[in-house]
Design an enzyme around this catalytic site. Structure first.
Site, PDB file in Angstrom:
ATOM      1  N   ASP A  96       0.862  -1.182   0.000  1.00 31.81           N
ATOM      2  CA  ASP A  96       0.000   0.000   0.000  1.00 31.81           C
ATOM      3  C   ASP A  96       0.899   1.233   0.000  1.00 31.81           C
ATOM      4  OD1 ASP A  96       0.910   0.346   2.530  1.00 31.81           O
ATOM      5  OD2 ASP A  96      -1.031   0.147   3.510  1.00 31.81           O
ATOM      6  N   ASP A 290      -8.605  -6.885   0.903  1.00 32.89           N
ATOM      7  CA  ASP A 290      -7.651  -7.102   2.000  1.00 32.89           C
ATOM      8  C   ASP A 290      -8.307  -6.606   3.270  1.00 32.89           C
ATOM      9  OD1 ASP A 290      -6.375  -4.355   3.082  1.00 32.89           O
ATOM     10  OD2 ASP A 290      -6.959  -4.149   0.983  1.00 32.89           O
ATOM     11  N   CYS A 332     -14.546 -27.990   9.271  1.00 29.59           N
ATOM     12  CA  CYS A 332     -13.529 -27.092   8.713  1.00 29.59           C
ATOM     13  C   CYS A 332     -12.287 -27.897   8.356  1.00 29.59           C
ATOM     14  CB  CYS A 332     -13.179 -25.992   9.708  1.00 29.59           C
ATOM     15  SG  CYS A 332     -11.815 -24.938   9.138  1.00 29.59           S
ATOM     16  N   CYS A 334      -9.261 -26.962   8.035  1.00 27.95           N
ATOM     17  CA  CYS A 334      -7.958 -26.391   8.419  1.00 27.95           C
ATOM     18  C   CYS A 334      -7.230 -27.289   9.411  1.00 27.95           C
ATOM     19  CB  CYS A 334      -8.118 -24.978   8.974  1.00 27.95           C
ATOM     20  SG  CYS A 334      -8.387 -24.871  10.748  1.00 27.95           S
ATOM     21  N   CYS A 337      -8.470 -27.131  13.110  1.00 26.68           N
ATOM     22  CA  CYS A 337      -9.704 -27.875  13.374  1.00 26.68           C
ATOM     23  C   CYS A 337      -9.485 -29.380  13.244  1.00 26.68           C
ATOM     24  CB  CYS A 337     -10.819 -27.407  12.452  1.00 26.68           C
ATOM     25  SG  CYS A 337     -11.377 -25.731  12.858  1.00 26.68           S
ATOM     26  N   HIS A 363      -6.900 -20.861  11.407  1.00 27.67           N
ATOM     27  CA  HIS A 363      -8.313 -21.160  11.134  1.00 27.67           C
ATOM     28  C   HIS A 363      -8.978 -20.010  10.377  1.00 27.67           C
ATOM     29  CE1 HIS A 363     -12.537 -22.200  11.625  1.00 27.67           C
ATOM     30  NE2 HIS A 363     -12.702 -20.958  12.053  1.00 27.67           N
TER      31      HIS A 363
HETATM   32 ZN    ZN Z   1     -10.676 -24.437  11.070  1.00 26.78          ZN
END
Ligand code: ZN
Length: 406
Positions: A96, A290, A332, A334, A337, A363
């Site tokens: 930026d 973003d 989830c 990820c 998780c 996560h």
């Molecule tokens: Zn997760």
């Protein structure tokens, strides 16, 4: 706009209504769009190594010119081979302009929204003067007097060697009146010309440059700014500045601005990225987003979740999760998780263990990556309108097209 495939090439592969999916070809590889861009404000995505950010599937991060200018400084980063090498990130980087942070020192009203703000950090800096050449201010790092203007911002971004640079702009706050917003916008347009001129002469040959549409919440100013910005020799457009106080007003500003931008150029909505804002922004034809939300929430013990009635988040520090063996969000994909319970993250987060922040950052970033990759797949299959409705009514991103929303 200019077309310079050596700097940036954008191909749109599918559309559904105003929504589109495609690929941004940068000097450091491809970015599939619509994309969410994690903040690497100080040259790091909070608590993660660059390799971990890549493993989450991200192809582009945003680093901050203002903070990196003050520490460790563009000279040191340049001497160490540029920001990619410095932070061990081979994929694309967008920087930026520093305008948002330096004007937040002056305007206060957006101080709470400052990306990457640490407690008390900016309170120690102050603006000395705002003029045609930029802003003179006192550094929050060592109290020294510094300045940042259009050419300075371009020079710092050139030294960082980012793939996409943003033109220097004034981000006017919501509480600025129309007259101030209009005058600031005109100055931002003059700064855009100076950025384009400097970049054309001195910028890295493969760095792309985006201009920023300003104009606050005023319809006529947004229209003027969109026209003026698109007339410059730039490679993409960002929508910046205050987007209003409420989500409805923000969507109104985007709905008004996006159709005035060239169809074939990438569009970046600055500083926006909550789950509902992502699907609504994508529906309005935005390609890049973003936002500090996934990392900032993690520091406060908050996990993103398919919960539209509580702003798509919950506080895992609440007592009810102390003995909860379920993962943060059932289903989830990820790594947090897959291996850990709410009870464990609850305990770590309350104890202020770094691992608690890491598991929540992982996560939250995985959640948003699934949300945008799901949107890309849905647009390609002409199912985005179903996907959007499912997300808004509480479906998880990985189940939005297969499972009836709760
Ligand atoms: Zn997760």
């Amino acid at each position: 706009m200019r077309s310079d495939p050596g700097r940036l090439r954008f191909e749109i592969s599918a559309r559904e209504g105003a929504a589109r999916c495609g690929r941004l070809h940068t000097a450091s590889g491809i970015v599939e769009t619509p994309a969410f861009i994690p903040l690497a404000t100080h040259g790091t995505v909070r608590s993660l190594a660059s390799s971990e950010v890549a493993a989450l599937g991200y192809q582009l991060v945003l680093a901050n010119t203002f903070h990196l200018l003050l520490s460790p400084g563009p000279e040191r980063i340049s001497a160490l081979g540029g920001l990619h090498r410095f932070m061990g990130w081979e994929r694309a980087i967008l920087t930026d302009s520093g305008g948002f942070q330096v004007f937040s020192l002056a305007h206060g009203g957006v101080a709470d929204e400052i990306k990457g703000r640490r407690r008390g950090q900016l309170g120690q800096g102050s603006v000395l003067e705002i003029g045609e050449d930029g802003v003179r201010f006192r550094s929050y790092v060592d109290g020294s007097e510094r300045s940042l203007g259009p050419e300075d911002s371009m020079a710092v971004q050139a030294a960082l060697a980012s793939d996409v640079a943003l033109a220097f702009d004034e981000c006017t706050p919501y509480h600025a009146d129309r007259d101030y917003t209009a005058r600031a916008m005109e100055r931002t347009h003059r700064w855009l010309d100076r950025c384009v001129a400097w970049h054309g002469r001195n910028g890295p040959p493969r760095q792309a440059l985006f201009g920023i549409v300003q104009g606050g919440v005023h319809e006529d100013l947004r229209r003027i700014s969109a026209e003026r910005t698109c007339a410059a020799a730039i490679d993409g457009i960002a929508i910046g500045g205050t987007l209003g106080r409420e989500k409805e007003q923000m969507r109104g500003v985007v709905a008004l601005t996006a159709p005035r931008l060239p169809e074939d150029a990438p569009r970046h909505l600055l500083g926006i990225g909550e789950p509902d804002d992502l699907v609504e922004g994508i529906a309005l034809g935005i390609d890049l987003f973003d936002c500090a939300v996934p990392t900032r929430l993690a520091r406060h013990g908050m996990a993103l979740a398919p919960l539209p009635r509580s702003r798509f988040r919950f506080d895992v520090r609440r007592a009810e999760f102390a003995e909860d063996a379920a993962p943060l969000v059932e289903g989830c994909p990820c790594a947090s998780c897959a291996s850990h319970s709410r009870a464990y993250v609850h305990y770590l987060s309350r104890a202020e263990e770094l691992t608690g922040v890491r598991l929540l950052v992982e996560h939250n970033l995985a959640y948003l990556e699934r949300l945008v990759s799901g949107a890309r797949a849905a647009i390609a299959r002409q199912r985005f309108s179903d996907y959007r409705a499912a997300i808004l009514s509480g479906a998880a991103p990985w189940a939005a097209l297969t499972e009836r929303a709760r």
